[in-house]
Scaffold this motif. Structure first.
Motif, PDB file in Angstrom:
ATOM      1  N   SER A  44       0.833  -1.205   0.000  1.00  0.00           N
ATOM      2  CA  SER A  44       0.000   0.000   0.000  1.00  0.00           C
ATOM      3  C   SER A  44       0.865   1.252   0.000  1.00  0.00           C
ATOM      4  O   SER A  44       2.051   1.220   0.347  1.00  0.00           O
ATOM      5  CB  SER A  44      -0.910   0.008   1.231  1.00  0.00           C
ATOM      6  OG  SER A  44      -0.145   0.144   2.410  1.00  0.00           O
ATOM      7  N   SER A 236      -5.770   2.580   5.901  1.00  0.00           N
ATOM      8  CA  SER A 236      -5.805   2.668   4.436  1.00  0.00           C
ATOM      9  C   SER A 236      -7.041   1.992   3.865  1.00  0.00           C
ATOM     10  O   SER A 236      -7.578   2.417   2.838  1.00  0.00           O
ATOM     11  CB  SER A 236      -4.546   2.028   3.837  1.00  0.00           C
ATOM     12  OG  SER A 236      -4.440   0.656   4.217  1.00  0.00           O
ATOM     13  N   GLU A 237      -7.520   0.927   4.538  1.00  0.00           N
ATOM     14  CA  GLU A 237      -8.698   0.211   4.064  1.00  0.00           C
ATOM     15  C   GLU A 237      -9.970   1.033   4.228  1.00  0.00           C
ATOM     16  O   GLU A 237     -10.990   0.731   3.596  1.00  0.00           O
ATOM     17  CB  GLU A 237      -8.834  -1.118   4.822  1.00  0.00           C
ATOM     18  CG  GLU A 237      -7.689  -2.083   4.563  1.00  0.00           C
ATOM     19  CD  GLU A 237      -7.643  -3.243   5.545  1.00  0.00           C
ATOM     20  OE1 GLU A 237      -6.703  -4.049   5.454  1.00  0.00           O
ATOM     21  OE2 GLU A 237      -8.545  -3.341   6.404  1.00  0.00           O
ATOM     22  N   GLU A 240      -9.397   4.835   1.719  1.00  0.00           N
ATOM     23  CA  GLU A 240      -9.374   4.617   0.274  1.00  0.00           C
ATOM     24  C   GLU A 240     -10.655   3.965  -0.251  1.00  0.00           C
ATOM     25  O   GLU A 240     -10.715   3.505  -1.394  1.00  0.00           O
ATOM     26  CB  GLU A 240      -8.150   3.780  -0.108  1.00  0.00           C
ATOM     27  CG  GLU A 240      -6.829   4.490   0.173  1.00  0.00           C
ATOM     28  CD  GLU A 240      -5.603   3.660  -0.189  1.00  0.00           C
ATOM     29  OE1 GLU A 240      -5.711   2.853  -1.140  1.00  0.00           O
ATOM     30  OE2 GLU A 240      -4.557   3.812   0.468  1.00  0.00           O
ATOM     31  N   ASP A 245     -17.513   0.733  -3.594  1.00  0.00           N
ATOM     32  CA  ASP A 245     -17.310  -0.224  -2.504  1.00  0.00           C
ATOM     33  C   ASP A 245     -18.531  -0.273  -1.602  1.00  0.00           C
ATOM     34  O   ASP A 245     -18.900  -1.335  -1.091  1.00  0.00           O
ATOM     35  CB  ASP A 245     -16.083   0.174  -1.678  1.00  0.00           C
ATOM     36  CG  ASP A 245     -14.776  -0.029  -2.432  1.00  0.00           C
ATOM     37  OD1 ASP A 245     -14.744  -0.894  -3.316  1.00  0.00           O
ATOM     38  OD2 ASP A 245     -13.804   0.691  -2.128  1.00  0.00           O
ATOM     39  N   THR A 257     -13.841  -3.819   0.737  1.00  0.00           N
ATOM     40  CA  THR A 257     -12.537  -3.158   0.764  1.00  0.00           C
ATOM     41  C   THR A 257     -11.450  -4.182   0.476  1.00  0.00           C
ATOM     42  O   THR A 257     -11.702  -5.390   0.428  1.00  0.00           O
ATOM     43  CB  THR A 257     -12.275  -2.463   2.117  1.00  0.00           C
ATOM     44  OG1 THR A 257     -11.113  -1.632   2.011  1.00  0.00           O
ATOM     45  CG2 THR A 257     -12.052  -3.473   3.224  1.00  0.00           C
ATOM     46  N   PHE A 258     -10.227  -3.690   0.277  1.00  0.00           N
ATOM     47  CA  PHE A 258      -9.081  -4.560   0.016  1.00  0.00           C
ATOM     48  C   PHE A 258      -8.460  -4.997   1.330  1.00  0.00           C
ATOM     49  O   PHE A 258      -8.841  -4.531   2.404  1.00  0.00           O
ATOM     50  CB  PHE A 258      -8.043  -3.828  -0.841  1.00  0.00           C
ATOM     51  CG  PHE A 258      -7.588  -2.525  -0.250  1.00  0.00           C
ATOM     52  CD1 PHE A 258      -6.498  -2.461   0.600  1.00  0.00           C
ATOM     53  CD2 PHE A 258      -8.266  -1.327  -0.543  1.00  0.00           C
ATOM     54  CE1 PHE A 258      -6.080  -1.261   1.153  1.00  0.00           C
ATOM     55  CE2 PHE A 258      -7.853  -0.120   0.009  1.00  0.00           C
ATOM     56  CZ  PHE A 258      -6.761  -0.094   0.861  1.00  0.00           C
ATOM     57  N   HIS A 263      -3.294  -6.334  -3.174  1.00  0.00           N
ATOM     58  CA  HIS A 263      -2.996  -5.470  -4.323  1.00  0.00           C
ATOM     59  C   HIS A 263      -4.233  -4.729  -4.841  1.00  0.00           C
ATOM     60  O   HIS A 263      -4.453  -4.635  -6.050  1.00  0.00           O
ATOM     61  CB  HIS A 263      -2.372  -6.290  -5.458  1.00  0.00           C
ATOM     62  CG  HIS A 263      -1.167  -7.082  -5.028  1.00  0.00           C
ATOM     63  ND1 HIS A 263       0.024  -6.490  -4.648  1.00  0.00           N
ATOM     64  CD2 HIS A 263      -0.972  -8.420  -4.858  1.00  0.00           C
ATOM     65  CE1 HIS A 263       0.899  -7.418  -4.302  1.00  0.00           C
ATOM     66  NE2 HIS A 263       0.315  -8.601  -4.411  1.00  0.00           N
ATOM     67  N   GLY A 264      -5.020  -4.232  -3.918  1.00  0.00           N
ATOM     68  CA  GLY A 264      -6.185  -3.435  -4.293  1.00  0.00           C
ATOM     69  C   GLY A 264      -7.431  -4.241  -4.590  1.00  0.00           C
ATOM     70  O   GLY A 264      -8.522  -3.670  -4.746  1.00  0.00           O
ATOM     71  N   LYS A 265      -7.316  -5.547  -4.683  1.00  0.00           N
ATOM     72  CA  LYS A 265      -8.479  -6.384  -4.963  1.00  0.00           C
ATOM     73  C   LYS A 265      -9.379  -6.438  -3.744  1.00  0.00           C
ATOM     74  O   LYS A 265      -8.934  -6.664  -2.622  1.00  0.00           O
ATOM     75  CB  LYS A 265      -8.031  -7.796  -5.347  1.00  0.00           C
ATOM     76  CG  LYS A 265      -9.164  -8.705  -5.791  1.00  0.00           C
ATOM     77  CD  LYS A 265      -8.630 -10.057  -6.218  1.00  0.00           C
ATOM     78  CE  LYS A 265      -9.770 -10.969  -6.664  1.00  0.00           C
ATOM     79  NZ  LYS A 265      -9.269 -12.307  -7.071  1.00  0.00           N
ATOM     80  N   ARG A 266     -10.661  -6.228  -3.959  1.00  0.00           N
ATOM     81  CA  ARG A 266     -11.628  -6.215  -2.852  1.00  0.00           C
ATOM     82  C   ARG A 266     -11.917  -7.650  -2.421  1.00  0.00           C
ATOM     83  O   ARG A 266     -12.631  -8.391  -3.106  1.00  0.00           O
ATOM     84  CB  ARG A 266     -12.915  -5.533  -3.281  1.00  0.00           C
ATOM     85  CG  ARG A 266     -12.966  -4.031  -3.034  1.00  0.00           C
ATOM     86  CD  ARG A 266     -11.778  -3.252  -3.512  1.00  0.00           C
ATOM     87  NE  ARG A 266     -11.911  -1.829  -3.201  1.00  0.00           N
ATOM     88  CZ  ARG A 266     -10.965  -0.939  -3.367  1.00  0.00           C
ATOM     89  NH1 ARG A 266      -9.798  -1.299  -3.856  1.00  0.00           N
ATOM     90  NH2 ARG A 266     -11.147   0.336  -3.047  1.00  0.00           N
ATOM     91  N   THR A 306     -13.648   8.272  -4.912  1.00  0.00           N
ATOM     92  CA  THR A 306     -13.299   7.970  -3.519  1.00  0.00           C
ATOM     93  C   THR A 306     -14.268   8.679  -2.574  1.00  0.00           C
ATOM     94  O   THR A 306     -14.708   9.791  -2.846  1.00  0.00           O
ATOM     95  CB  THR A 306     -11.863   8.416  -3.200  1.00  0.00           C
ATOM     96  OG1 THR A 306     -11.714   9.796  -3.510  1.00  0.00           O
ATOM     97  CG2 THR A 306     -10.853   7.611  -3.985  1.00  0.00           C
TER      98      THR A 306
END
Length: 450
Positions: A44, A236-237, A240, A245, A257-258, A263-266, A306
């Protein structure tokens, strides 16, 4: 004293870098800049920035105090020179004890060492990994002990027969190997096993909310703080999160959320209270709308937008958010790293599980649900928290025993006082025991001897 520092690229300047690191002469320092951007995607942004922040003092020290055979050490020197410089830095600047062992070094923290030793070593290993990947460092990684990996590999592949490979485990002719993750670090930090923070104060969230109120937190900061305590998510979760989401869940009390390393995948969801839902929607349709360039509300915002914005209308970053958190904590003299909200959440959930469950099977099921929700990679992590509750149960039982002992002691002392006040009823007759009146306590003793 001039130090290495970093800053974000202004929106008005076109650059392939969103963050720039500068050296002591205020000139761009590309190695660290490249490292930050190489990390993004693998970890992240907040973690990548944390690495940079850990390395800035080291590169400042490298410029000012490093020395190898009378010369200043450069970041692109050979691995042996870099290792000697790192060893000096660990001992001189981080107050560590470094001990030689075979082909690597053991590092021991002292009571004067900062808590960032492990992060510094990880950051420096990551730095050289990036620079090797970018073909800017022509040697092997100085922070990796290649000999240890080779020796470990050999010990797990060579059989008992000379120059022969190991027989398969099914053969039963050789001892089974112990499968473990190879530790490839040249500097191995010992006695440094990670233990989660156990925070048991049930009033902690409300103390934080009051601290925010005292420094006039905006609705954005209030919502984020509530989400941290109610969901157990990392910062961060939360910051972002996107509109999509939130829309993607069936329940209005949830958002996708990731996870760390996804790697950003929820890959997981967050669940929060109805009161927080009301505040979140109020924020989106009022405060956020004011800073949105198109003045959009929840219904007109696209999924990729966002949820949390800065006053400039750009996506909120960890650094921008942390300024407000830190201000509130300092104002009210609360020492609270925001990540501890996650540990508070786990502790609180486990306490609720133990208090509301009636059978061991129910406890086990609920703990499994919690582990899946938190998305722990190592399911054994929860045992550390359970150990805390085992100790807490012992404390309660022990306190009960101590209270009982104190009460019994008081009863004994009062009974003794009464007996001392009581006059003995005795008649002494020499050589004739007929008609003797005996004290009650003595008579009980005689009766017991029959």
């Amino acid at each position: 004293m001039f130090k290495y520092w970093y800053d974000y690229c202004p929106d008005s300047v076109k650059s392939r870098f969103e963050l720039l690191v500068f050296d002591r002469q205020n000139q761009p320092f590309l190695p660290l800049t490249e490292h930050y951007h190489d990390c993004i995607g693998r970890i992240s942004k907040s973690s990548a920035l944390s690495y940079v922040q850990c390395l800035l003092p080291f590169f400042t020290w490298l410029d000012q105090f490093s020395n190898f055979q009378g010369k200043q050490v450069k970041w692109d020197d050979s691995p042996d020179i870099i290792r000697m410089a790192v060893e000096d830095y660990l001992m001189d600047e981080m107050a560590c004890k470094v001990r030689e062992k075979d082909t690597f070094r053991f590092v021991n923290r002292t009571n004067k060492s900062p808590n960032t030793v492990n992060r510094f070593l990880s950051a420096l290993k990551s730095f050289y990994r990036s620079l090797i990947h970018l073909k800017q460092y022509r040697y092997s990684n100085p922070l990796i002990d290649s000999y240890a990996i080779l020796n470990d590999y050999k010990s797990n592949t060579e059989g008992v027969r000379k120059d022969k490979p190991r027989m398969p485990s099914e053969a039963g002719t050789e001892d089974t190997t112990t499968h473990r993750r190879l530790t490839d670090s040249y500097f191995k930090l010992i006695n440094e096993e990670w233990q989660p923070e156990i925070i048991g104060d049930i009033h902690l969230p409300y103390q934080v909310y009051q601290a925010g109120k005292k420094v006039n937190w905006s609705l954005r900061e209030i919502v984020i703080a509530r989400l941290l305590f109610e969901t157990g998510a990392r910062v961060s979760e939360v910051i972002e999160l996107t509109i999509g989401d939130y829309r993607s869940r069936k329940s209005f009390q949830e958002a996708n959320t990731f996870n760390k390393g996804s790697h950003g995948k929820r890959v997981k969801f967050l669940r929060f209270s109805k009161d927080t839902v009301k505040l979140l929607m109020q924020y989106i349709n009022t405060e956020r709308k004011k800073f949105d360039e198109l003045q959009r509300n929840f219904n007109t915002l696209p999924d990729e937008a966002t949820i949390f914005l800065t006053e400039l209308g750009s996506p909120l970053t960890y650094e921008s958010w942390y300024y407000h958190w830190d201000k509130a904590m300092k104002e009210c003299e609360i020492k609270l790293n925001p990540h501890k909200t996650r540990h508070w959440f786990v502790t609180s959930r486990l306490r609720e599980i133990y208090n509301t469950s009636t059978t061991e099977a129910e406890i086990k099921q609920k703990k499994n649900e919690l582990t899946k929700y938190i998305k722990w990679k190592d399911e054994e992590t929860i045992k550390v928290y359970e150990h805390f509750f085992d100790e807490e149960s012992h404390r309660k039982a022990h306190d009960g025993m101590l209270e009982s002992m104190a009460q019994q002691e008081q009863e004994y002392l009062e009974q003794k006082k009464k007996k001392l006040k009581k006059k003995p009823n005795l008649t002494v007759i020499e050589n004739n025991f007929d008609g003797i009146e005996v004290d009650d306590e003595i008579q009980e003793l005689f009766d017991g001897l029959e």
